[in-house]
Write a protein that holds these residues in place. Structure first.
Motif, PDB file in Angstrom:
ATOM      1  N   ARG A  13       0.850  -1.193   0.000  1.00  0.00           N
ATOM      2  CA  ARG A  13       0.000   0.000   0.000  1.00  0.00           C
ATOM      3  C   ARG A  13       0.882   1.238   0.000  1.00  0.00           C
ATOM      4  O   ARG A  13       2.038   1.204   0.448  1.00  0.00           O
ATOM      5  N   ALA A  14       0.331   2.340  -0.493  1.00  0.00           N
ATOM      6  CA  ALA A  14       1.082   3.585  -0.559  1.00  0.00           C
ATOM      7  C   ALA A  14       1.514   4.009   0.842  1.00  0.00           C
ATOM      8  O   ALA A  14       0.732   3.957   1.787  1.00  0.00           O
ATOM      9  N   GLY A  15       2.756   4.438   0.951  1.00  0.00           N
ATOM     10  CA  GLY A  15       3.275   4.871   2.248  1.00  0.00           C
ATOM     11  C   GLY A  15       4.096   3.822   2.953  1.00  0.00           C
ATOM     12  O   GLY A  15       4.846   4.143   3.870  1.00  0.00           O
ATOM     13  N   ASP A  16       3.966   2.559   2.546  1.00  0.00           N
ATOM     14  CA  ASP A  16       4.791   1.514   3.135  1.00  0.00           C
ATOM     15  C   ASP A  16       6.227   1.629   2.615  1.00  0.00           C
ATOM     16  O   ASP A  16       6.473   2.196   1.549  1.00  0.00           O
ATOM     17  N   VAL A  17       7.170   1.091   3.378  1.00  0.00           N
ATOM     18  CA  VAL A  17       8.556   1.051   2.925  1.00  0.00           C
ATOM     19  C   VAL A  17       8.925  -0.405   2.644  1.00  0.00           C
ATOM     20  O   VAL A  17       8.382  -1.331   3.251  1.00  0.00           O
ATOM     21  N   SER A  18       9.856  -0.578   1.736  1.00  0.00           N
ATOM     22  CA  SER A  18      10.279  -1.925   1.374  1.00  0.00           C
ATOM     23  C   SER A  18      11.054  -2.576   2.508  1.00  0.00           C
ATOM     24  O   SER A  18      11.572  -1.898   3.408  1.00  0.00           O
ATOM     25  N   ALA A  19      11.168  -3.897   2.461  1.00  0.00           N
ATOM     26  CA  ALA A  19      11.933  -4.621   3.468  1.00  0.00           C
ATOM     27  C   ALA A  19      13.391  -4.192   3.453  1.00  0.00           C
ATOM     28  O   ALA A  19      14.042  -4.119   4.504  1.00  0.00           O
ATOM     29  N   THR A  20      13.903  -3.868   2.270  1.00  0.00           N
ATOM     30  CA  THR A  20      15.297  -3.430   2.158  1.00  0.00           C
ATOM     31  C   THR A  20      15.521  -2.127   2.896  1.00  0.00           C
ATOM     32  O   THR A  20      16.474  -1.983   3.678  1.00  0.00           O
ATOM     33  N   LEU A  21      14.639  -1.150   2.664  1.00  0.00           N
ATOM     34  CA  LEU A  21      14.772   0.145   3.337  1.00  0.00           C
ATOM     35  C   LEU A  21      14.516   0.003   4.827  1.00  0.00           C
ATOM     36  O   LEU A  21      15.228   0.588   5.648  1.00  0.00           O
ATOM     37  N   TRP A  22      13.513  -0.773   5.188  1.00  0.00           N
ATOM     38  CA  TRP A  22      13.192  -0.974   6.610  1.00  0.00           C
ATOM     39  C   TRP A  22      14.403  -1.520   7.360  1.00  0.00           C
ATOM     40  O   TRP A  22      14.727  -1.068   8.458  1.00  0.00           O
ATOM     41  N   GLY A  23      15.091  -2.485   6.755  1.00  0.00           N
ATOM     42  CA  GLY A  23      16.252  -3.077   7.413  1.00  0.00           C
ATOM     43  C   GLY A  23      17.406  -2.123   7.584  1.00  0.00           C
ATOM     44  O   GLY A  23      18.259  -2.320   8.461  1.00  0.00           O
ATOM     45  N   ALA A  24      17.453  -1.060   6.765  1.00  0.00           N
ATOM     46  CA  ALA A  24      18.549  -0.095   6.848  1.00  0.00           C
ATOM     47  C   ALA A  24      18.285   1.008   7.871  1.00  0.00           C
ATOM     48  O   ALA A  24      19.219   1.710   8.279  1.00  0.00           O
TER      49      ALA A  24
END
Length: 262
Positions: free
Chosen positions: A43-54
């Protein structure tokens, strides 16, 4: 939750801006992507797992006053050396993220690039970091920009964050009571003492808002906390206007602040 405005005129002007329905229609036409990447998200506004992990989210233990994270375990509420040496003008400050390479890209894309696709996530993170400070606030007020800088940038990033938090909490959004009465130099490159001097006396409460500030509990909102000089200058103005409690929440903060005596 509908946003409640301290000034009804602000609410009427805001009603003319594109709202949730327009944004939903746009989301239906364009597939939602993670901020700063082309990775698809649910959904719009979510961040990817890659960005979240950083991202480095600030968790306890941290200073009970300014929210600086500690690198060691502490028993109960503890105060950092900077706050012990010089207690700030605000009551407490909390931040969602440590300001590092990953969060800096998000903040700068939002602040200078006008990217608002991560705003729902920002508001969720800040609400979580604020905890009871958000629930206890009467008014949510952004750190204001000088009108000349607002014209050039076209929006106040702190105001956008504050409005999103107000929508989640039910507290009254107050974007106009506090204003910047003189243009200041950029804080970048200045020592803590230089930052305090730069914003000294730069903020005031409008006479039209004086009555509602008396006895009020105000939650200040800004994008990044570095030394806290700007938040302190705002808190001083609100206190002088009669606010009984002034706390602050920012999206990110420098984890290792400048020397408190510099």
């Amino acid at each position: 939750m509908p946003v409640r405005y301290a000034d009804k005129a602000w609410g009427k002007r805001a009603a003319l801006l594109p709202g949730a329905a327009a944004r939903a229609a746009l989301d239906a036409l364009l597939p939602p992507l993670s901020p700063l990447s082309t990775e698809p998200v649910s959904r719009a506004g979510d961040v990817s797992a890659t960005l979240w992990g950083a991202l480095d989210f600030i968790e306890a233990p941290f200073c009970d006053t300014c929210g600086t994270p500690f690198s060691f375990e502490v028993e109960g509420a503890a105060v950092c050396g900077a706050c012990a040496a010089r207690p700030p003008r605000y009551g407490k400050a909390r931040s969602a993220l440590a300001y590092d390479d990953a969060s800096r890209k998000l903040v700068l894309a939002f602040k200078h690039g006008g990217r608002r696709d991560a705003l729902p996530a920002f508001a969720d993170w800040m609400a979580r970091a604020a905890g009871p400070l958000l629930a206890e606030a009467d008014y949510i007020a952004p750190v204001p920009l000088h009108y000349s800088r607002l014209i050039r940038r076209r929006f106040n990033q702190s105001g956008v964050l504050a409005r999103a938090l107000a929508a989640r909490s039910g507290a009254v959004f107050d974007p106009d009571s506090l204003y910047r009465r003189r243009r200041t130099q950029t804080q970048a490159g200045k020592t803590r003492r230089g930052r305090r001097r730069n914003v000294a006396g730069a903020f005031a409460v409008r006479q039209s808002a004086a009555d509602r500030m008396r006895g009020a509990r105000v939650l200040l909102i800004d994008d990044v906390l570095t030394t806290g000089a700007t938040l302190e200058a705002c808190a001083r103005a609100l206190r002088q206007a009669g606010a009984v409690e002034v706390n602050a929440v920012t999206l990110a903060r420098v984890a290792k602040p400048l020397d408190p005596l510099a």
